[in-house]
Design an enzyme around this catalytic site. Sequence first.
Site, PDB file in Angstrom:
ATOM      1  N   HIS A  84       0.640  -1.538   0.146  1.00  0.00           N
ATOM      2  CA  HIS A  84       0.442   0.062  -0.054  1.00  0.00           C
ATOM      3  C   HIS A  84       0.565   1.407  -0.634  1.00  0.00           C
ATOM      4  O   HIS A  84       0.965   2.343  -0.479  1.00  0.00           O
ATOM      5  CB  HIS A  84      -1.158   0.042   1.250  1.00  0.00           C
ATOM      6  CG  HIS A  84      -0.624  -0.121   2.416  1.00  0.00           C
ATOM      7  ND1 HIS A  84      -0.437  -0.706   3.159  1.00  0.00           N
ATOM      8  CD2 HIS A  84      -0.147   1.947   3.615  1.00  0.00           C
ATOM      9  CE1 HIS A  84      -0.129   0.294   4.752  1.00  0.00           C
ATOM     10  NE2 HIS A  84      -0.459   1.207   4.061  1.00  0.00           N
ATOM     11  N   ASP A 221       1.789  -7.544   2.168  1.00  0.00           N
ATOM     12  CA  ASP A 221       1.501  -5.960   2.029  1.00  0.00           C
ATOM     13  C   ASP A 221       3.055  -5.908   1.685  1.00  0.00           C
ATOM     14  O   ASP A 221       3.322  -4.933   3.066  1.00  0.00           O
ATOM     15  CB  ASP A 221       0.322  -4.920   3.430  1.00  0.00           C
ATOM     16  CG  ASP A 221      -0.106  -3.791   2.451  1.00  0.00           C
ATOM     17  OD1 ASP A 221       0.836  -3.526   2.012  1.00  0.00           O
ATOM     18  OD2 ASP A 221      -0.141  -3.288   3.397  1.00  0.00           O
ATOM     19  N   SER A 624       3.807   2.443   8.796  1.00  0.00           N
ATOM     20  CA  SER A 624       3.309   1.188   7.567  1.00  0.00           C
ATOM     21  C   SER A 624       5.187   1.040   6.767  1.00  0.00           C
ATOM     22  O   SER A 624       5.533   1.548   6.744  1.00  0.00           O
ATOM     23  CB  SER A 624       2.808   1.535   6.841  1.00  0.00           C
ATOM     24  OG  SER A 624       1.102   1.498   7.121  1.00  0.00           O
TER      25      SER A 624
END
Length: 688
Positions: A84, A221, A624
């Site tokens: 992402h 991810d 992240s």
Amino acid sequence: MKKTLILLALLILPLHELVADEGMWLPSLISQRIEDMQKNGFRLTAEDVYSINQASLKDAVVLFGSGCTGEIVSDEGLLLTNHHCGYGYIQKHSSVEHDYLKDGFWAMSRNEELPNPGLTVSILQRMEDVTEAVLKGYKPGMSEEKREEIVKKNSEALIEEVGKEGQSLRVRVEPLYYGNQYFLFVFKVYRDVRLVGAPPSSIGKFGGDTDNWMWPRHTGDFSIFRIYAGKDNEPADYSEDNVPYQSKKSFRISRSGVKPGDFTFVYGCPGSTKEYVTSEDVSYVGYVSDPQKIALRTKRLDIQKKYMSQSQAVRIQYSSKYASVSNAWKKWQGESKGIIRMNTVESKKAYEARFREWAKGTRYDGLVDRLNSLYAIRNPYFLANEYYTETVRAIEILQFAAATKERLTNGKPLTEATEAFFKDYYQPIDEDTFTAMLGEFDEQVPEEFKPAYFKEQISAYGSIEAWKDDLFRKSIFTDKAKVLGLTSADLDAVSSDPAIKLGEAFNDLFSKDVRSKLTDINRQINLAYRDYMKGQMEFEPEKTFYPDANLTLRIAYGHVQGYSPADGVEYFPVSTLKGIIEKDDPEIFDYNIPQALRDIYAEGGHEAQPVCFLATNHTSGGNSGSPVINADGDLIGINFDRVWEGTMSDIVFDPAFCRNISLDIRYLLFIIEHIGHASYLFDEMDFN
Ligand code: ARG
Ligand code: ASP
């Protein structure tokens, strides 16, 4: 006997020791934490983690772009981050012929790696306390304006001075603890960063918005990049002659896996937290702002969902918009629920009562009341502004009209932006949003925050619905051909378009009056917090205060652990490929895995393939892509999310619910090998 001893031990331990997992610590002050980290199982030294004299783990952690983290895993600049985080770049390389979002992308050799103009990777060179230099010339008693002026002047001088040390440096001076301290951060910015690999979205985004912020989670991810540098290993603009960057340090990858209780360390760049605010602030977030914004977004999401479920084309148009609306929507639900469940407002009030008592006769006397009365002034403006953002600015046609007018005014071309807007625009969604959102604004927001134009239109048309019909009929901004035909000669006509007039009426009121009022109150609030922060530190001298996050490198340590989301339910902290197959459903977009993954599973032997794990690290947005490291300093995972029940951790940490979600690094290896067929990448990695 044993029981008494344990009880005694529990009583002796200070409270903050019991929640050892809370905190985002400054790497340069790691010596203050290292003992506790080692007590929790860590086997490296402070110098191994952060050093300016020798290679240390910090040299392998990067700020990826401007809002994610990444880690270097080879001495040839190979870089891992989240799918992402790389999404926008993967999308830019995608077309109907090469849909890398859908199919994934794998460079099979160095010359197939794809450059990404605009993408940078920043590596921290050093950080240091510069409070004295920044406040040089300031004397207590000086006005706040004077202080600001001094801070600005000294910071600029410092930045200029340090900037001379080398090219491609980005130097920042940041306040910590609300300006009680100032820190200097020196980054080296690499600007040739190439895409090496990405799994198909059906792996990298598996579970989509359905599983976002949730456990059990099975998202792969990750995406893979490579940093390039000039022949001198220094940052350089993209060039075919550039060579892979040789970092001082890269992460060794552990294949040993994780089990409950294992030590975990997240090294990354959390964006923004506010752990030391008063009960008034928390009360506003948990009981006013979050619930109202959630309600508004529920309405918007329902409208989008309705049309998306009727048409595949609309689903594609709105999937990314839906994702971004729903991401915060879900986060706020956990935040508000968490604040309520933890009784944070009450416990902060109790704390404030004790603080008030202690502060009597000191310079901190009356501070909490002052803050509370500032919030009483701020909140109506703040809330009206949040409504403006969540309602008026959610209407796509108004945003597009304003942006087009600006382009026309500045003589910028319209074609690309106009094509992009209409490619993903579905007017019925925007029309329903217009009616619903302006209706909410009209109902919920006090009269003084409604522009005169807004009130006039509603009374002239008799209803928002009728106004909407007319506006969408008359505005040229619903007509792509007309917009493409605009020139600067049409500026007058554009200015009288109803979409422009509505947007500007709001913009005039909010961007000017309301914002300037807010800026003024916020300055006073921040000033009071500078004292309140200092006061809290003096009030509890035995407690270690970690500074609020500000997108600079931090250390969070904890351990692998599940949690109980509800009575009678206990979550195990590890997920496997078996769970992906259980969720797999070709009919459900979020759960439709590639056939290749089904085939591999059918071969047998991969049921226990680990996919994700939970741990107790204190993380936030910006973390992240962060490396998750084990007790030996080896890479065991890539952080990518938190569980929604713990998202109040930006304000208050609950060891029972706050969990970060990481991709198990062994799943990345599995996908590279079996889906990407790019095992050649393993040759440059170092395994343990
Ligand atoms: N919850 C993750 C973090 O806040 C974002 C994950 C992106 N994926 C998604 N389905 N929206 O930002
Ligand atoms: N998903 C977040 C990010 O993109 C991480 C989090 O909020 O925990 O940074």
